[in-house]
Design a protein around this motif. Structure first.
Motif, PDB file in Angstrom:
ATOM      1  N   ILE A 165       0.080   7.390  -3.017  1.00  0.00           N
ATOM      2  CA  ILE A 165       0.234   8.760  -2.498  1.00  0.00           C
ATOM      3  C   ILE A 165       1.099   9.560  -3.463  1.00  0.00           C
ATOM      4  O   ILE A 165       2.169   9.115  -3.887  1.00  0.00           O
ATOM      5  CB  ILE A 165       0.870   8.732  -1.089  1.00  0.00           C
ATOM      6  N   GLN A 166       0.649  10.748  -3.821  1.00  0.00           N
ATOM      7  CA  GLN A 166       1.296  11.550  -4.872  1.00  0.00           C
ATOM      8  C   GLN A 166       2.666  12.085  -4.444  1.00  0.00           C
ATOM      9  O   GLN A 166       3.646  11.968  -5.161  1.00  0.00           O
ATOM     10  CB  GLN A 166       0.384  12.715  -5.280  1.00  0.00           C
ATOM     11  N   SER A 167       2.726  12.702  -3.270  1.00  0.00           N
ATOM     12  CA  SER A 167       3.968  13.363  -2.851  1.00  0.00           C
ATOM     13  C   SER A 167       4.950  12.380  -2.217  1.00  0.00           C
ATOM     14  O   SER A 167       4.559  11.438  -1.523  1.00  0.00           O
ATOM     15  CB  SER A 167       3.662  14.480  -1.849  1.00  0.00           C
ATOM     16  N   ALA A 168       6.240  12.604  -2.469  1.00  0.00           N
ATOM     17  CA  ALA A 168       7.288  11.766  -1.892  1.00  0.00           C
ATOM     18  C   ALA A 168       7.314  11.914  -0.367  1.00  0.00           C
ATOM     19  O   ALA A 168       7.557  10.942   0.362  1.00  0.00           O
ATOM     20  CB  ALA A 168       8.640  12.154  -2.470  1.00  0.00           C
ATOM     21  N   LYS A 169       7.038  13.140   0.109  1.00  0.00           N
ATOM     22  CA  LYS A 169       7.004  13.397   1.554  1.00  0.00           C
ATOM     23  C   LYS A 169       5.881  12.604   2.213  1.00  0.00           C
ATOM     24  O   LYS A 169       6.048  12.048   3.292  1.00  0.00           O
ATOM     25  CB  LYS A 169       6.831  14.897   1.813  1.00  0.00           C
ATOM     26  N   GLY A 170       4.737  12.558   1.542  1.00  0.00           N
ATOM     27  CA  GLY A 170       3.593  11.813   2.079  1.00  0.00           C
ATOM     28  C   GLY A 170       3.865  10.324   2.125  1.00  0.00           C
ATOM     29  O   GLY A 170       3.506   9.642   3.097  1.00  0.00           O
ATOM     30  N   ARG A 171       4.517   9.798   1.073  1.00  0.00           N
ATOM     31  CA  ARG A 171       4.863   8.376   1.045  1.00  0.00           C
ATOM     32  C   ARG A 171       5.853   8.032   2.156  1.00  0.00           C
ATOM     33  O   ARG A 171       5.724   7.016   2.832  1.00  0.00           O
ATOM     34  CB  ARG A 171       5.458   8.004  -0.322  1.00  0.00           C
ATOM     35  N   HIS A 172       6.852   8.906   2.340  1.00  0.00           N
ATOM     36  CA  HIS A 172       7.857   8.682   3.385  1.00  0.00           C
ATOM     37  C   HIS A 172       7.228   8.708   4.771  1.00  0.00           C
ATOM     38  O   HIS A 172       7.530   7.865   5.627  1.00  0.00           O
ATOM     39  CB  HIS A 172       8.951   9.744   3.293  1.00  0.00           C
ATOM     40  N   LYS A 173       6.329   9.651   4.996  1.00  0.00           N
ATOM     41  CA  LYS A 173       5.667   9.768   6.294  1.00  0.00           C
ATOM     42  C   LYS A 173       4.804   8.546   6.592  1.00  0.00           C
ATOM     43  O   LYS A 173       4.799   8.024   7.714  1.00  0.00           O
ATOM     44  CB  LYS A 173       4.813  11.040   6.333  1.00  0.00           C
TER      45      LYS A 173
END
Length: 312
Positions: A226-234
């Protein structure tokens, strides 16, 4: 020959023989048991009444909470009675029943966690097919399979113990009739029992662990893409609670049931047993409540409804 007479009851040595410490421990474990019952019952009530918690993950969480209640209730009430009793004995039949229920609860719990890991794998790695794959029938089969594996694990280990000879006076160096300390207390030969225990622990434990491990290998691989850090965290936050519980349970339970006798320690065995059979059932609802936003929101809605009904 008298010493080899089959025992009609056993003596549970418990955690300590100090009366003052027993009173303190009675209070401590009473609080732990109350938190376990209250926390898991709240989780079950919230999931069964809140229409927002209908996904398969909460179906599995409901049954995990039920398993935790069964696990703790099998051990803690008799433990509390022994803290106050002068004669710390347990009947042979009651001991065998307690042992079989411990095996049932433990076996069901590890496979329930494997089912939950598979659910998170499908949700994160195959999100477009999630509803199709994790339908009601599949979820019911996974939960039924977890209970069935627990039952099988219990039967396989309980039946051989019925033929074991115990001395007329038998002390169990533990606070419950868990299988490892019970087999150690036997007077007769227990090689077959220990072989069955080790084999079943390796087969059942490693199979459930591998299922969980493989699911998380795929999950981590997908999350890292997953590209975005927010997406990975979610994405990872949806399974972090489950991962914490898996680590807490497996690290102690697998070691306890597969370790050689040469590394056994009275204090260490007691601590490990407390961790996976008493503390883990208490911590599960706390971890899920603190780490899961949906559960926290649902709890807030339930408390709001209670306050509104009281004010009317």
């Amino acid at each position: 020959m008298e010493n080899q007479t089959s025992a009609s009851e056993f003596v549970l040595l418990g955690l300590t023989s100090d009366p003052n410490l027993q009173s303190l421990l009675f209070f401590v474990f009473s609080v732990i048991y109350f938190i376990t019952l209250f926390g898991n019952m709240v989780i079950m009530i919230v999931i069964s009444t809140d229409p927002h918690l209908l996904s398969p993950m909460y179906f599995f969480l409901f049954h995990l909470a039920l398993t935790d209640i069964c696990y703790a209730t099998t051990i803690v009430p008799y433990m509390l009675v022994n803290f106050l009793a002068k004669q710390k004995t347990i009947d042979f039949s009651a001991c065998i029943i307690q042992m079989s229920l411990i095996l049932l609860s433990a076996g069901s719990e590890i496979f329930m966690l494997s089912a939950m890991a598979y659910d998170r794998y499908v949700a994160i790695c195959k999100p477009l097919h999630y509803q199709e794959v994790m339908n009601k029938l599949v979820c019911s089969q996974l939960v039924g399979g977890a209970w069935a594996m627990g039952f099988l694990h219990s039967i396989i280990n309980t039946l051989p113990m019925l033929n074991v000879q115990f001395c007329k006076y038998t002390e169990i160096k533990h606070f419950s009739c868990e299988l490892p300390p019970l087999s150690t207390a036997a007077c007769g030969r227990t090689f077959l029992n220990k072989l069955v225990l080790l084999s079943s622990a390796v087969i059942f434990g490693s199979s459930s662990f591998l299922l969980t491990l493989i699911s998380y290998i795929y999950i981590i691989s997908t999350v890292l893409k997953i590209q975005s850090a927010k997406g990975r965290h979610k994405a990872f936050s949806t399974c972090s609670s489950h991962l914490i519980i898996v680590v807490l349970l497996y690290t102690t339970a697998l070691f306890q049931y597969t370790k050689p006798i040469s590394v056994s320690s009275f204090v260490l065995d007691q601590l490990f047993s407390i961790q996976y059979s008493i503390l883990t059932p208490m911590l599960n609802p706390i971890i899920y409540s603190l780490k899961n936003n949906d559960v926290k929101t649902a709890l807030g809605r339930m408390l709001g409804k209670i306050q509104v009904s009281q004010s009317v």
